[in-house]
Design a protein around this motif. Structure first.
Motif, PDB file in Angstrom:
ATOM      1  N   GLU A 266       0.829  -1.203   0.000  1.00 50.04           N
ATOM      2  CA  GLU A 266       0.000   0.000   0.000  1.00 50.04           C
ATOM      3  C   GLU A 266       0.867   1.259   0.000  1.00 50.04           C
ATOM      4  OE1 GLU A 266      -2.446  -0.662   3.432  1.00 50.04           O
ATOM      5  OE2 GLU A 266      -3.798  -2.002   2.356  1.00 50.04           O
ATOM      6  N   ILE A 267       1.959   1.230   0.733  1.00 46.14           N
ATOM      7  CA  ILE A 267       2.888   2.360   0.770  1.00 46.14           C
ATOM      8  C   ILE A 267       3.506   2.574  -0.609  1.00 46.14           C
ATOM      9  CG2 ILE A 267       5.112   3.146   1.696  1.00 46.14           C
ATOM     10  CD1 ILE A 267       4.246   1.759   4.369  1.00 46.14           C
ATOM     11  N   ILE A 268       3.896   1.482  -1.260  1.00 46.66           N
ATOM     12  CA  ILE A 268       4.476   1.576  -2.603  1.00 46.66           C
ATOM     13  C   ILE A 268       3.473   2.225  -3.552  1.00 46.66           C
ATOM     14  CG2 ILE A 268       5.229   0.231  -4.613  1.00 46.66           C
ATOM     15  CD1 ILE A 268       6.336  -1.833  -2.488  1.00 46.66           C
ATOM     16  N   GLU A 269       2.236   1.753  -3.525  1.00 47.12           N
ATOM     17  CA  GLU A 269       1.201   2.320  -4.398  1.00 47.12           C
ATOM     18  C   GLU A 269       1.017   3.804  -4.137  1.00 47.12           C
ATOM     19  OE1 GLU A 269      -2.530   0.207  -4.480  1.00 47.12           O
ATOM     20  OE2 GLU A 269      -1.488  -1.721  -4.443  1.00 47.12           O
ATOM     21  N   GLU A 270       0.970   4.185  -2.870  1.00 49.42           N
ATOM     22  CA  GLU A 270       0.779   5.593  -2.525  1.00 49.42           C
ATOM     23  C   GLU A 270       1.970   6.436  -2.971  1.00 49.42           C
ATOM     24  OE1 GLU A 270       0.160   8.473   1.313  1.00 49.42           O
ATOM     25  OE2 GLU A 270      -0.672   6.442   1.411  1.00 49.42           O
ATOM     26  N   MET A 271       3.181   5.919  -2.749  1.00 50.37           N
ATOM     27  CA  MET A 271       4.369   6.678  -3.134  1.00 50.37           C
ATOM     28  C   MET A 271       4.445   6.857  -4.646  1.00 50.37           C
ATOM     29  SD  MET A 271       7.297   5.411  -0.461  1.00 50.37           S
ATOM     30  CE  MET A 271       8.503   6.644  -0.968  1.00 50.37           C
ATOM     31  N   GLU A 272       3.990   5.863  -5.398  1.00 47.75           N
ATOM     32  CA  GLU A 272       4.005   5.961  -6.856  1.00 47.75           C
ATOM     33  C   GLU A 272       3.026   7.018  -7.358  1.00 47.75           C
ATOM     34  OE1 GLU A 272       6.094   4.860  -8.873  1.00 47.75           O
ATOM     35  OE2 GLU A 272       6.977   3.073  -8.018  1.00 47.75           O
ATOM     36  N   LYS A 273       2.023   7.359  -6.544  1.00 48.73           N
ATOM     37  CA  LYS A 273       1.014   8.334  -6.940  1.00 48.73           C
ATOM     38  C   LYS A 273       1.278   9.733  -6.381  1.00 48.73           C
ATOM     39  CE  LYS A 273      -2.555   4.803  -7.208  1.00 48.73           C
ATOM     40  NZ  LYS A 273      -3.786   4.287  -6.600  1.00 48.73           N
ATOM     41  N   LEU A 274       2.300   9.894  -5.558  1.00 46.38           N
ATOM     42  CA  LEU A 274       2.571  11.198  -4.955  1.00 46.38           C
ATOM     43  C   LEU A 274       2.942  12.229  -6.018  1.00 46.38           C
ATOM     44  CD1 LEU A 274       4.745  10.274  -1.825  1.00 46.38           C
ATOM     45  CD2 LEU A 274       2.389  11.138  -1.833  1.00 46.38           C
ATOM     46  N   THR A 275       2.443  13.429  -5.829  1.00 51.30           N
ATOM     47  CA  THR A 275       2.785  14.536  -6.724  1.00 51.30           C
ATOM     48  C   THR A 275       3.126  15.765  -5.883  1.00 51.30           C
ATOM     49  OG1 THR A 275       0.482  15.259  -6.865  1.00 51.30           O
ATOM     50  CG2 THR A 275       1.260  13.757  -8.585  1.00 51.30           C
ATOM     51  N   TYR A 276       3.894  16.655  -6.478  1.00 55.91           N
ATOM     52  CA  TYR A 276       4.185  17.936  -5.837  1.00 55.91           C
ATOM     53  C   TYR A 276       2.932  18.804  -5.933  1.00 55.91           C
ATOM     54  CZ  TYR A 276       9.047  16.465  -6.301  1.00 55.91           C
ATOM     55  OH  TYR A 276      10.228  15.772  -6.228  1.00 55.91           O
ATOM     56  N   SER A 277       2.554  19.428  -4.829  1.00 50.03           N
ATOM     57  CA  SER A 277       1.323  20.218  -4.825  1.00 50.03           C
ATOM     58  C   SER A 277       1.433  21.478  -5.688  1.00 50.03           C
ATOM     59  CB  SER A 277       0.928  20.588  -3.393  1.00 50.03           C
ATOM     60  OG  SER A 277       1.975  21.252  -2.737  1.00 50.03           O
ATOM     61  N   ASN A 278       2.627  22.029  -5.827  1.00 47.41           N
ATOM     62  CA  ASN A 278       2.762  23.267  -6.600  1.00 47.41           C
ATOM     63  C   ASN A 278       2.752  23.038  -8.119  1.00 47.41           C
ATOM     64  OD1 ASN A 278       5.247  22.020  -6.586  1.00 47.41           O
ATOM     65  ND2 ASN A 278       6.413  23.910  -6.392  1.00 47.41           N
ATOM     66  N   SER A 279       3.158  21.862  -8.566  1.00 45.13           N
ATOM     67  CA  SER A 279       3.215  21.621 -10.017  1.00 45.13           C
ATOM     68  C   SER A 279       2.372  20.425 -10.473  1.00 45.13           C
ATOM     69  CB  SER A 279       4.660  21.376 -10.451  1.00 45.13           C
ATOM     70  OG  SER A 279       5.145  20.174  -9.859  1.00 45.13           O
ATOM     71  N   ASN A 280       1.915  19.636  -9.502  1.00 44.74           N
ATOM     72  CA  ASN A 280       1.126  18.434  -9.775  1.00 44.74           C
ATOM     73  C   ASN A 280       1.901  17.402 -10.599  1.00 44.74           C
ATOM     74  OD1 ASN A 280      -1.279  17.137  -9.089  1.00 44.74           O
ATOM     75  ND2 ASN A 280      -2.125  17.481 -11.123  1.00 44.74           N
ATOM     76  N   THR A 281       3.220  17.474 -10.581  1.00 45.58           N
ATOM     77  CA  THR A 281       4.053  16.471 -11.252  1.00 45.58           C
ATOM     78  C   THR A 281       4.448  15.398 -10.242  1.00 45.58           C
ATOM     79  OG1 THR A 281       6.067  17.733 -10.791  1.00 45.58           O
ATOM     80  CG2 THR A 281       4.994  18.129 -12.909  1.00 45.58           C
TER      81      THR A 281
END
Length: 89
Positions: A27-42
């Motif tokens: 679950e942590i891996i899945e979440e980390m793969e989906k993380l984005t920077y809030s200022n650029s959404n990348t």
């Protein structure tokens, strides 16, 4: 987005309280793969993912935990690192 340190604390707590540490790691891996920077959404960089994992190790070292649990945490953090770097399941 929470800070990298806050994410590390949250993920370590997830591992610590999980009934099944392997499922929690996935679950942590899945979440980390989906993380984005809030200022650029990348998507966050591989370097920031490594910083999160390194922070998990640092936090783990500051928390008093049983030796057997420590080994499990290390194994799961290393497992997460390998998966995020493109390793096999």
């Amino acid at each position: 987005m929470p800070t990298l340190q806050e994410l590390a604390q949250r993920y370590l707590e997830k591992l610590r309280t999980a009934n099944n540490i392997t499922i929690a790691a996935e679950e942590i891996i899945e979440e980390m793969e989906k993380l984005t920077y809030s200022n650029s959404n990348t998507p966050i960089s591989s370097e920031d993912k490594k910083l999160i994992l390194n922070s998990m190790l640092t936090i783990k070292d500051k928390v008093v935990i049983k030796e057997a649990d420590n080994k499990n945490y290390l194994q799961m953090i290393n497992y997460i690192r390998q998966r995020l770097e493109g390793g096999k399941k």
